[in-house]
Design a protein around this motif. Structure first.
Motif, PDB file in Angstrom:
ATOM      1  N   LEU A   4       0.839  -1.207   0.000  1.00 25.61           N
ATOM      2  CA  LEU A   4       0.000   0.000   0.000  1.00 25.61           C
ATOM      3  C   LEU A   4       0.871   1.253   0.000  1.00 25.61           C
ATOM      4  O   LEU A   4       0.551   2.256  -0.665  1.00 25.61           O
ATOM      5  CB  LEU A   4      -0.925  -0.011   1.220  1.00 25.61           C
ATOM      6  N   ALA A   5       2.003   1.185   0.715  1.00 23.66           N
ATOM      7  CA  ALA A   5       2.918   2.334   0.747  1.00 23.66           C
ATOM      8  C   ALA A   5       3.479   2.590  -0.651  1.00 23.66           C
ATOM      9  O   ALA A   5       3.567   3.729  -1.116  1.00 23.66           O
ATOM     10  CB  ALA A   5       4.046   2.069   1.738  1.00 23.66           C
ATOM     11  N   ARG A   6       3.844   1.502  -1.353  1.00 21.05           N
ATOM     12  CA  ARG A   6       4.387   1.645  -2.707  1.00 21.05           C
ATOM     13  C   ARG A   6       3.323   2.231  -3.649  1.00 21.05           C
ATOM     14  O   ARG A   6       3.602   3.083  -4.481  1.00 21.05           O
ATOM     15  CB  ARG A   6       4.871   0.283  -3.220  1.00 21.05           C
ATOM     16  N   LYS A   7       2.090   1.755  -3.495  1.00 24.35           N
ATOM     17  CA  LYS A   7       0.991   2.278  -4.333  1.00 24.35           C
ATOM     18  C   LYS A   7       0.843   3.772  -4.111  1.00 24.35           C
ATOM     19  O   LYS A   7       0.699   4.552  -5.055  1.00 24.35           O
ATOM     20  CB  LYS A   7      -0.334   1.598  -3.950  1.00 24.35           C
ATOM     21  N   ARG A   8       0.898   4.173  -2.824  1.00 19.95           N
ATOM     22  CA  ARG A   8       0.726   5.596  -2.501  1.00 19.95           C
ATOM     23  C   ARG A   8       1.859   6.415  -3.113  1.00 19.95           C
ATOM     24  O   ARG A   8       1.638   7.467  -3.699  1.00 19.95           O
ATOM     25  CB  ARG A   8       0.697   5.767  -0.971  1.00 19.95           C
ATOM     26  N   PHE A   9       3.069   5.888  -2.988  1.00 20.43           N
ATOM     27  CA  PHE A   9       4.244   6.576  -3.557  1.00 20.43           C
ATOM     28  C   PHE A   9       4.080   6.707  -5.074  1.00 20.43           C
ATOM     29  O   PHE A   9       4.242   7.789  -5.643  1.00 20.43           O
ATOM     30  CB  PHE A   9       5.518   5.786  -3.219  1.00 20.43           C
ATOM     31  N   ASP A  10       3.752   5.587  -5.729  1.00 18.74           N
ATOM     32  CA  ASP A  10       3.601   5.599  -7.190  1.00 18.74           C
ATOM     33  C   ASP A  10       2.524   6.590  -7.625  1.00 18.74           C
ATOM     34  O   ASP A  10       2.689   7.330  -8.600  1.00 18.74           O
ATOM     35  CB  ASP A  10       3.219   4.198  -7.704  1.00 18.74           C
ATOM     36  N   ASN A  11       1.407   6.589  -6.896  1.00 21.74           N
ATOM     37  CA  ASN A  11       0.300   7.470  -7.281  1.00 21.74           C
ATOM     38  C   ASN A  11       0.681   8.938  -7.126  1.00 21.74           C
ATOM     39  O   ASN A  11       0.330   9.779  -7.966  1.00 21.74           O
ATOM     40  CB  ASN A  11      -0.950   7.157  -6.450  1.00 21.74           C
ATOM     41  N   THR A  12       1.424   9.244  -6.058  1.00 21.50           N
ATOM     42  CA  THR A  12       1.849  10.637  -5.843  1.00 21.50           C
ATOM     43  C   THR A  12       2.806  11.055  -6.961  1.00 21.50           C
ATOM     44  O   THR A  12       2.659  12.135  -7.551  1.00 21.50           O
ATOM     45  CB  THR A  12       2.572  10.776  -4.476  1.00 21.50           C
ATOM     46  N   MET A  13       3.768  10.176  -7.255  1.00 23.34           N
ATOM     47  CA  MET A  13       4.726  10.492  -8.319  1.00 23.34           C
ATOM     48  C   MET A  13       4.008  10.663  -9.661  1.00 23.34           C
ATOM     49  O   MET A  13       4.320  11.555 -10.448  1.00 23.34           O
ATOM     50  CB  MET A  13       5.772   9.366  -8.444  1.00 23.34           C
ATOM     51  N   HIS A  14       3.025   9.810  -9.916  1.00 17.60           N
ATOM     52  CA  HIS A  14       2.288   9.878 -11.180  1.00 17.60           C
ATOM     53  C   HIS A  14       1.477  11.175 -11.257  1.00 17.60           C
ATOM     54  O   HIS A  14       1.352  11.790 -12.318  1.00 17.60           O
ATOM     55  CB  HIS A  14       1.370   8.660 -11.277  1.00 17.60           C
ATOM     56  N   TRP A  15       0.965  11.591 -10.104  1.00 19.19           N
ATOM     57  CA  TRP A  15       0.187  12.834 -10.043  1.00 19.19           C
ATOM     58  C   TRP A  15       1.104  14.029 -10.320  1.00 19.19           C
ATOM     59  O   TRP A  15       0.759  14.947 -11.065  1.00 19.19           O
ATOM     60  CB  TRP A  15      -0.466  12.933  -8.661  1.00 19.19           C
ATOM     61  N   LEU A  16       2.326  13.961  -9.744  1.00 24.41           N
ATOM     62  CA  LEU A  16       3.273  15.076  -9.927  1.00 24.41           C
ATOM     63  C   LEU A  16       3.869  15.072 -11.344  1.00 24.41           C
ATOM     64  O   LEU A  16       4.041  16.114 -11.963  1.00 24.41           O
ATOM     65  CB  LEU A  16       4.427  14.951  -8.907  1.00 24.41           C
ATOM     66  N   PHE A  17       4.216  13.867 -11.825  1.00 26.26           N
ATOM     67  CA  PHE A  17       4.901  13.742 -13.138  1.00 26.26           C
ATOM     68  C   PHE A  17       4.151  12.720 -14.002  1.00 26.26           C
ATOM     69  O   PHE A  17       4.626  11.589 -14.181  1.00 26.26           O
ATOM     70  CB  PHE A  17       6.348  13.279 -12.941  1.00 26.26           C
ATOM     71  N   PRO A  18       2.987  13.093 -14.522  1.00 25.24           N
ATOM     72  CA  PRO A  18       2.126  12.092 -15.174  1.00 25.24           C
ATOM     73  C   PRO A  18       2.781  11.380 -16.357  1.00 25.24           C
ATOM     74  O   PRO A  18       2.459  10.221 -16.628  1.00 25.24           O
ATOM     75  CB  PRO A  18       0.907  12.899 -15.636  1.00 25.24           C
ATOM     76  N   ASN A  19       3.671  12.040 -17.072  1.00 22.44           N
ATOM     77  CA  ASN A  19       4.263  11.370 -18.240  1.00 22.44           C
ATOM     78  C   ASN A  19       5.565  10.660 -17.910  1.00 22.44           C
ATOM     79  O   ASN A  19       6.029   9.809 -18.675  1.00 22.44           O
ATOM     80  CB  ASN A  19       4.530  12.389 -19.359  1.00 22.44           C
ATOM     81  N   TRP A  20       6.159  11.017 -16.789  1.00 29.35           N
ATOM     82  CA  TRP A  20       7.486  10.507 -16.460  1.00 29.35           C
ATOM     83  C   TRP A  20       7.399   9.280 -15.547  1.00 29.35           C
ATOM     84  O   TRP A  20       8.152   8.329 -15.681  1.00 29.35           O
ATOM     85  CB  TRP A  20       8.294  11.632 -15.797  1.00 29.35           C
ATOM     86  N   TRP A  21       6.468   9.310 -14.591  1.00 27.21           N
ATOM     87  CA  TRP A  21       6.349   8.214 -13.630  1.00 27.21           C
ATOM     88  C   TRP A  21       4.982   7.550 -13.806  1.00 27.21           C
ATOM     89  O   TRP A  21       3.981   8.018 -13.290  1.00 27.21           O
ATOM     90  CB  TRP A  21       6.503   8.734 -12.196  1.00 27.21           C
ATOM     91  N   VAL A  22       4.962   6.453 -14.568  1.00 21.96           N
ATOM     92  CA  VAL A  22       3.690   5.764 -14.811  1.00 21.96           C
ATOM     93  C   VAL A  22       3.735   4.427 -14.059  1.00 21.96           C
ATOM     94  O   VAL A  22       4.545   3.551 -14.383  1.00 21.96           O
ATOM     95  CB  VAL A  22       3.466   5.527 -16.324  1.00 21.96           C
ATOM     96  N   PRO A  23       2.896   4.255 -13.031  1.00 21.50           N
ATOM     97  CA  PRO A  23       2.926   3.001 -12.263  1.00 21.50           C
ATOM     98  C   PRO A  23       2.612   1.798 -13.151  1.00 21.50           C
ATOM     99  O   PRO A  23       1.925   1.934 -14.175  1.00 21.50           O
ATOM    100  CB  PRO A  23       1.822   3.194 -11.215  1.00 21.50           C
TER     101      PRO A  23
END
Ligand code: FAD
Length: 427
Positions: free
Chosen positions: A380-399
């Motif tokens: 769940l922590a990894r999901k939260r991290f991935d989602n935050t990164m994706h929100w900040l950098f939608p094209n760069w960090w895609v879970p």
């Protein structure tokens, strides 16, 4: 192998009129070719009950993109699909929590297998250059000559010939059996030590859904699990996945109810004791197979869908990947020309097999995620991290899940992308 006359229409045989075959028939007919579809079963549109695997399926962007190309996305998704925005996790104590699939507005859709197959068959039938041959079972084929032998309902042998044979006859493909007699055909199959059995949660007395229908419900229990997808009539198709010995240990209604009381207590009133017992003992659990092969073409034949890459159902990608096969093949035909099959078939194989192998692997991995990891804090922590990164950098960090389910990034690149993200996190 192919006609040099670009005006000449090809004779295409589609062997298997399931989900992928019926869509592929539409694609080939829209390209102007003469399509003969051969299907083992009777016409499912005239059957009261259609036996077979999973009643409903999760459809996502790859399947939708393939339907869009032939103008069928709206009929299937907008008029019929039930949007599921999150996984609803059911804990042992009956409490629940949600894990969204993606960003706000992103969802996967629950669709009925029979409905989708019927829409595709109807669409193919409307095209003047498609003919159906139901109750035709492929029993033999010469892939170099493009000849096929079928048995029909009366047991007679029926011979046919085509410029191109498309093997869309599923995980136990008879077309693929012919490939296996040829040199340099690599084939790998694996039965996972997990079986499945489908149950049903009926609508409530007032005709409503008994659970939140905007979610795919999961009861993760470590080495086994149960999931439920909503149906149009407000019922739920519930699928119990577990090792065969666990199924075999449940031999009486008392054992079954005790098992559910221990592991799925909140599901008992939803399914109903009597229905649970009746449905559970009415059917035998089915096995789950994963198939990889290479190449996907031989002589005048090409394998598509489960015939080329059957996968375990835990990423909800089998149909999606099979539909995307149709789209990818169409792209190669556009690029290289319909009368250039000598180039199209190997080019398609080289491009597609790496992705087919990748999604087979991902599907196996997702079984562990669904039955076990979703319960863990680290997941769940990894999901939260991935989602935050994706929100900040939608094209760069895609879970990973987003790239597989909400994008058409090639499956093998989804894995590469996840490996890169893992390295970034470690540094
Ligand atoms: P099939 O659907 O198997 O169709 C093959 C057709 O060929 C059949 O109609 C069959 O009768 C016919 N045939 C077979 N042999 C012959 C022969 N000798 N001659 C002529 N015809 C023949 N995928 C998703 O994308 N999302 C999901 O949520 C999902 N959930 C699933 C849940 C379960 C429990 C299972 C088992 C699978 C799930 N899948 C899901 C995978 C999906 O069902 C398959 O990937 C999909 O059905 C493949 O379509 P297909 O047309 O290639 O094969």
């Amino acid at each position: 192998m192919t006609s040099q006359d670009p005006q000449k229409k090809l004779k295409i045989a589609v062997v298997g009129g399931g989900l992928v075959g019926s869509l592929q028939a539409c694609y080939m007919a829209k390209r102007g070719h003469q399509v003969e579809l051969y299907e083992l079963r009777d016409d499912i549109r005239t059957m009261e009950h259609v036996p077979g695997k999973s009643i409903n399926l999760a459809m996502s962007i790859r399947g939708r993109s393939a339907l869009r190309e032939v103008g069928l996305e709206d009929e299937i998704i907008k008029n019929h699909g039930l949007p599921m925005e999150a996984r609803m996790i059911h804990r042992l104590d009956g409490s629940t929590y949600q894990i969204p699939y993606g960003k706000k507005g992103q969802c996967i859709y629950s669709v009925g297998r029979r409905f989708v197959n019927e829409v595709l068959l109807n669409a193919a039938e409307k095209l003047p250059n498609v003919s159906f041959n139901f109750s035709h079972k492929l029993v033999n084929s010469d892939l170099d000559k493009g000849t096929m032998t079928f048995t029909n309902k009366s047991g007679e042998l029926v011979e046919a010939q085509a410029d191109l044979i498309l093997g869309t006859d599923g995980a136990y493909s008879a077309v693929r059996k012919q490939f296996m007699k040829r040199p340099r055909f690599n084939y790998q199959q694996e039965y996972i030590p997990c079986y499945y059995l489908e149950l049903c949660i009926p609508p409530t007395a007032s005709g409503n859904f008994a659970m939140n229908p905007k979610c795919l419900h999961i009861w993760p229990r470590g080495s086994f699990m149960m999931i439920a997808l909503p149906n149009q009539d407000a019922s739920w198709t519930v699928t119990l996945f577990m090792p065969h010995d666990k199924f075999e240990a449940l031999t009486t209604p008392e054992e079954l109810l005790a098992f559910f009381k221990t592991h799925y207590p909140d599901a008992i009133p939803l399914i109903g004791k009597d229905r649970l017992v009746k449905d559970f003992f009415a059917i035998k659990p089915s096995g789950l197979i994963s198939v990889k092969c290479y190449p996907h073409h031989a002589g005048k034949a090409l394998l598509l869908g489960d015939a080329a890459h059957a996968m375990v159902p835990f990423y909800g990608q089998g149909m999606n990947c099979g539909f995307e096969d149709c789209l990818v093949l169409n792209e190669f035909l556009n690029q290289l020309g319909d009368h250039n099959l000598e180039k199209v078939l190997p080019a398609y194989t080289e491009h597609r097999h790496v992705d087919a192998h990748a999604i087979c692997d991902l599907a196996l991995y997702n079984f562990i995620e669904m039955r076990d990891l979703v319960n863990r804090f680290s997941f769940l922590a990894r999901k939260r991290f991935d989602n935050t990164m994706h929100w900040l950098f939608p094209n760069w960090w895609v879970p990973l899940y987003t790239s597989v389910t909400f994008s058409r990034m090639r499956y093998h690149l989804c894995i590469e992308n996840k490996k890169w993200q893992d390295r970034v996190r470690q540094n």
